[in-house]
Design a protein around this motif. Structure first.
Motif, PDB file in Angstrom:
ATOM      1  N   GLU A  16      49.368  20.067   1.510  1.00 21.08           N
ATOM      2  CA  GLU A  16      50.633  20.714   1.899  1.00 21.08           C
ATOM      3  C   GLU A  16      51.731  19.662   1.950  1.00 21.08           C
ATOM      4  OE1 GLU A  16      49.275  22.143   5.594  1.00 21.08           O
ATOM      5  OE2 GLU A  16      49.088  24.229   4.928  1.00 21.08           O
ATOM      6  N   ARG A  17      52.974  20.128   1.826  1.00 20.38           N
ATOM      7  CA  ARG A  17      54.101  19.213   1.957  1.00 20.38           C
ATOM      8  C   ARG A  17      54.657  19.294   3.371  1.00 20.38           C
ATOM      9  NH1 ARG A  17      56.774  17.103  -2.242  1.00 20.38           N
ATOM     10  NH2 ARG A  17      55.613  17.136  -4.222  1.00 20.38           N
ATOM     11  N   GLY A  18      55.317  18.205   3.795  1.00 19.36           N
ATOM     12  CA  GLY A  18      55.881  18.218   5.146  1.00 19.36           C
ATOM     13  C   GLY A  18      56.661  16.955   5.425  1.00 19.36           C
TER      14      GLY A  18
ATOM     15  N   LYS B  72      60.919  14.067   4.555  1.00 17.68           N
ATOM     16  CA  LYS B  72      61.207  14.007   3.111  1.00 17.68           C
ATOM     17  C   LYS B  72      60.426  15.067   2.341  1.00 17.68           C
ATOM     18  CE  LYS B  72      62.155   9.043   3.144  1.00 17.68           C
ATOM     19  NZ  LYS B  72      61.685   7.736   2.666  1.00 17.68           N
ATOM     20  N   ASN B  73      59.726  15.952   3.043  1.00 13.63           N
ATOM     21  CA  ASN B  73      58.938  17.004   2.410  1.00 13.63           C
ATOM     22  C   ASN B  73      58.027  16.462   1.300  1.00 13.63           C
ATOM     23  OD1 ASN B  73      58.127  19.705   2.108  1.00 13.63           O
ATOM     24  ND2 ASN B  73      59.435  19.892   0.284  1.00 13.63           N
TER      25      ASN B  73
ATOM     26  N   TYR C 281      52.685  11.203   2.642  1.00 14.63           N
ATOM     27  CA  TYR C 281      52.575  10.923   4.072  1.00 14.63           C
ATOM     28  C   TYR C 281      51.103  10.848   4.447  1.00 14.63           C
ATOM     29  CZ  TYR C 281      57.528  11.785   5.026  1.00 14.63           C
ATOM     30  OH  TYR C 281      58.907  11.710   5.068  1.00 14.63           O
TER      31      TYR C 281
END
Lengths: 645, 645
Positions: B99-101, B104-105, B226
């Motif tokens: 997943e993105r987060g 800075k996504n 991340y």
């Protein structure tokens, strides 16, 4: 970290045998013990006690033995820290300021800086100058076969070391380290008090016996010099042939240790990147697909080594998914891999690869290599229709055929009657065809022995035609055959049935061979002779032969001159080069195959150990032997080094 | 080639002792035999016979012992060729499609591909996430000090291996090979079922506990992700400081194996080019002059190693003139080299270098480095006049001081109260100052323990001022001293004379310390405390301390939480970090020096062997021990590898 299971040990090796399979430290472990463990010596078993005694003795000896060796090494080591001092070094001014000369008016290295360093060097200072171009199998075996006082030896090589090429596939995945495959040329040359010029041969001035060498200065600019020679040996090897395929700049080759290092880095890179969270599934599959173009020994061995790496190391230290998604593809133009080996061997290798899931793509033709894929075509067996395929990949090895390197091409262009496309043509004495007799020899991949007989028709007739009737009768034919066998041993096998041949080509059966009939005969026999393969074995044998001959020439020089024999007296001191094929072998992944001509032998670990021991014995120095042995032991105990370096 | 004197030998090592000095094959030789040779057993000498018997026994045991070991290794080896097969591998879809987060996504690597590979990994899957940034001394000793089931460990490092940095100078001239200094991080992490992310940390989101890592894709483009953490350990080391000198891009550094390889290549290059006939005298002198900027251990050891190389190898295989023209220069800004060591040691080292003709240039300041020379200034002792000097050279090593690498700089810029210029300030518990308590630790070169006491004035008074009169009387002072010693052990040595200090700073001698008086006192004591040096020893001790603490925190987690202790319970489980200096050592060319605090020890070969054995025992794995031992033995027997590779 120090694995728990070792912290307790004093000498690592002694413990190897007794470690438990469950050891988690990447230490390959063994469930049974190599040394016989003593059975419980109960008061009733005399044998038990005896066995115990023997074991104790063995262990004691093992320790004692090791300590003796270690002690010896230490004592020796102490004496190797020299404190010698150098005061004045005699150097000829001509060495410091070389004169210029030759057609291009370049500095001529007629005297070298090291020429007067010690008595041995002074002794060879004025001997005939033997210049050897190259540092591979041929060059090294020439150096090793001449005697220290024969010549003033100069080796010209762009590399400062020689490489044990057959093990490059192992080095490419870290089964052995590249250092174990190289030996410094200076150390090899030291035996004959020779000197090394670290440069690249670019041109030749035969009339003045000057070799033009390109050296690179400290600022990176090239400076050419002339190296004068009395005898020149060309052993520069070859480069891979492109077969006109586009995009080969995206491929790896496997001819130098540099190639091996690059491959190793790429392989580890692929696995590291494949294990990153930022890598997509599609990318991962591409990163883990390894394509090898060429089903010869090099290609097959590399495929096998990559498989071993995955099986024995990757599986233990990288996410299991990676191991699962690895795919290895071997693209071969012929119908079988290892097609120069016996049929049984190809079958055995193919079977093994199939079992291991290595994809074999035979009778395929590579069309193009792109940075991210290989494009090739196959023919549908029955319809004969051409189908195009694509394999996405990030690793392509190109190992098919050889061709001339620039210097070889230049030399053959200098000579009128050099027609061969891939190498310099030499006669059976390894003398370069068309060059001043006895000046220039060529050996190894860069040379090929001329097999045309018809071109020598007239000389042959001249010699054989005793009754000078312009025709060759059977007795004369027998003389001619003897002569041919003598000058070109490779032709012998095709000249066994003397009578049959004679009758066969005596079309008008007048029991005579006219020049025309003879021409046809010689032409066809010439075509039958197959050139020697471009292998280390051939190069080494040629080097040994040539070195021995050069020694004889040096030793008998005065005798020859006093008998007013020509400077080129090769025939006078030795016969032509005669290749004896000792068989070919190949590693195919914890198994090996041996093609010994008539019989061929193939098998698993035992064969692999045999394969290793052959290469071990063929090493150029005791140093590399020690290193190789260490590498193999280390792989066994701790596995391959997985660090990208 | 196989040296004649070895061809006869079965086992190389066994023969070492018995080889003759005159052996010309680059084989270091020994005139005496390590094993006692039997005196002629004449019928009259019973002793002779006895000695003979013993020798025979010893030799026999040696052979037997070796064969037992070799046999053991072989038998073990047979079991290392696995044929395991992988069918299905459980992988969480979240690992394949993260997943993105974050701000800075970017993709968040909350689950890794390998997280479900086997039972052990599944077991740590949901443990607190310990992320270690870096792969050097600090990082590795943290990994080695925690327990396998404590955390879900992820190591983020741009290199896939850890390096034994103290031996880099040896590797720089080929006394040992770089491979012997590196150990794969994956193998080290395997013990704690951790995983490696091969990337470079670039940024930090403390609020969301995300580490931003830059990874490089197969096409060479960078992709940031991340990595979430519960506890973060920063151990990224440092970079060399420039001291504002221009032209440092022409210098070598010696911080990585890459540096060592580059240096080795340049050194051999210099000698090869210097021996070319096309090289002028002036150029040769420049090629053979080696300049080392920095008289610390690294600089001194490199100078010594280069000297050894010339003395023991170059002299044997290159023209003698080269050895004669070699010049080694050490430029040091202070008055003595090894100035952090005891005076006796500096003197000893300087004496040795003078004897060997290594030029020591002290109290000198390097102004500029050009591609072909080093420009520096010295001060004339009496007049104090500045004089400029130039040394033409083709090799400059820059080894002076350290400074922040980009990630360290970024982290310290994120925190308000980080004022130190060269490292991240941490408290005595190695927690990053200003970061959320217990989240982030920093160790090694990239961290420095804050020594300012005055900044804690109020807390200290708060705690010590029992009668709340705003002043500190002697009893309260004693409490305060205890407290300071407890929180900052480094201050202890400066707080021994409790009474004297109190009276000294009690300016109005009212037997009370006002806040102002106290401020001055704490300020001055703070200034007296010297920061810990940026050495491997400090990093390793900090890593060990931190690893142990992290283990305790994990083990006592539940107990702590049930007692409603804060998440950050460092004080609850262990005291602050307390550095114990075990002494410093340095190699100075077939001699070594040891500074053990009070006493210092220096000497020749014996000291050198001691130096070696200390480093040998400090190795990170048995594998590198075996490799190092091999390197040292090989150097002794065949000398260094002179091939440019």
């Amino acid at each position: 970290m120090i694995p728990r299971c070792i912290q307790r040990s004093s000498i690592a090796l002694q413990q190897i045998g007794t470690r438990s399979r469950s050891c988690p430290h990447g230490l390959r472990c063994l469930s049974t013990s190599p040394t016989p463990t003593p059975p419980d010596p109960s008061p009733f078993s005399r044998y038990g006690r005896k066995a115990a005694k023997y074991t104790a003795f063995t262990c004691f000896s093992a320790v004692l033995g090791l300590s003796v060796v270690v002690g010896g090494v230490f004592i020796h080591d102490v004496f190797t820290y020299s404190d010698k001092h150098i005061d004045r070094v005699p150097v000829s001014p001509l060495a410091l300021h070389p004169e210029r000369g030759g057609p291009k008016n370049l500095p001529v290295a007629s005297v070298l800086v090291g020429d007067e360093d010690d008595a041995a060097l002074v002794a060879v200072k004025d001997k005939p100058r033997l210049v050897i171009v190259g540092g591979g199998w041929g060059a090294v075996s020439v150096v090793n076969s001449i005697h220290p006082s024969d010549y003033h030896v100069t080796v010209v090589s762009p590399d400062t070391f020689t490489t044990f090429t057959p093990l490059l596939p192992s080095a490419a995945v870290g089964t052995v380290t590249v250092r174990s495959l190289v030996e410094s040329l200076r150390k090899i040359i030291a035996r004959v008090h020779g000197q090394l010029i670290n440069g690249r041969a670019v041109d030749l001035v035969m009339s003045e016996r000057l070799l033009e060498v390109e050296t690179v200065s400290v600022d990176g600019e090239t400076r050419n010099i002339y190296v004068p020679y009395d005898k020149l040996v060309i052993a520069v090897g070859s480069v891979s042939s492109t077969h006109g395929v586009t995009g080969l700049e995206h491929c790896f080759q496997l001819k130098t240790v540099g190639d091996a290092q690059a491959i190793r880095r790429r392989v580890i890179d692929n696995f590291e990147i494949a294990s990153l969270p930022s890598t997509s599934e599609e990318e991962r599959k591409r990163l883990l697909s390894f394509v090898i173009c060429g089903g010869g020994p090099t290609g097959v061995e590399t495929a096998a080594e990559i498989y071993d790496l995955c099986q024995e190391d990757i599986i233990n230290y990288f996410p299991k998914l990676l191991r699962k998604e690895v795919s290895i593809h071997v693209i071969q133009s012929r119908e079988h891999i290892l097609n120069t080996y016996s049929e049984a061997i190809s079958k055995f290798a193919e079977e093994k690869f199939r079992r291991e899931g290595v994809e074999l793509i035979t009778t395929a033709r590579v069309g193009e290599v792109r940075p991210d894929r290989v494009i090739f075509t196959t023919k549908v067996p029955d319809t004969g229709k051409i189908v195009e395929h694509t394999i996405p990949t990030n690793f392509v090895l190109w190992s098919t055929g050889i061709s001339m390197n620039p210097f070889t091409a230049r030399v053959s262009s200098l000579l009128p009657n050099q027609v061969h496309k891939k190498a310099i043509e030499v006669d059976a004495h390894l003398r370069v065809k068309g060059a001043p007799q006895g000046d220039i020899y060529a050996i190894g991949d860069c040379a090929t022995i001329e097999t045309s007989l018809v071109s020598h028709l007239l000389e042959l007739v001249e010699e054989a035609d005793r009754n000078k009737d312009g025709n060759i009768d059977f007795d004369e034919w027998q003389i001619m055959v003897k002569r041919i066998k003598k000058t070109l041993p490779m032709a012998a096998t095709h000249l066994e049935k003397v009578r049959t041949l004679f009758d066969l080509y005596d079309s008008d059966s007048d029991n005579k061979l006219t020049l025309n009939e003879l021409a046809v005969l010689l032409q066809e026999i010439g075509n039958k002779i197959t050139a020697l393969p471009a292998t280390a074995q051939v190069a080494a044998q040629q080097g040994k032969y040539l070195g021995h001959k050069l020694h004889l020439l040096a030793a008998k020089r005065n005798t020859l001159l006093s008998n007013e024999l020509p400077a080129d007296a090769d025939e006078a001191v030795t016969g032509p080069f005669n290749y004896r094929h000792l068989g070919s072998l190949a590693y195919i992944g914890n198994a090996a195959v041996f093609d010994l001509g008539r019989l061929s032998f193939m098998g698993g670990l035992v064969a692999m150990y045999a394969w290793r021991s052959i290469y071990w014995s063929e090493q150029v120095s005791m140093r590399t032997r020690a290193l190789l042995m260490t590498d193999w032991v280390l792989r066994g105990v701790w596995g391959r080094d997985l660090s990208r370096l």
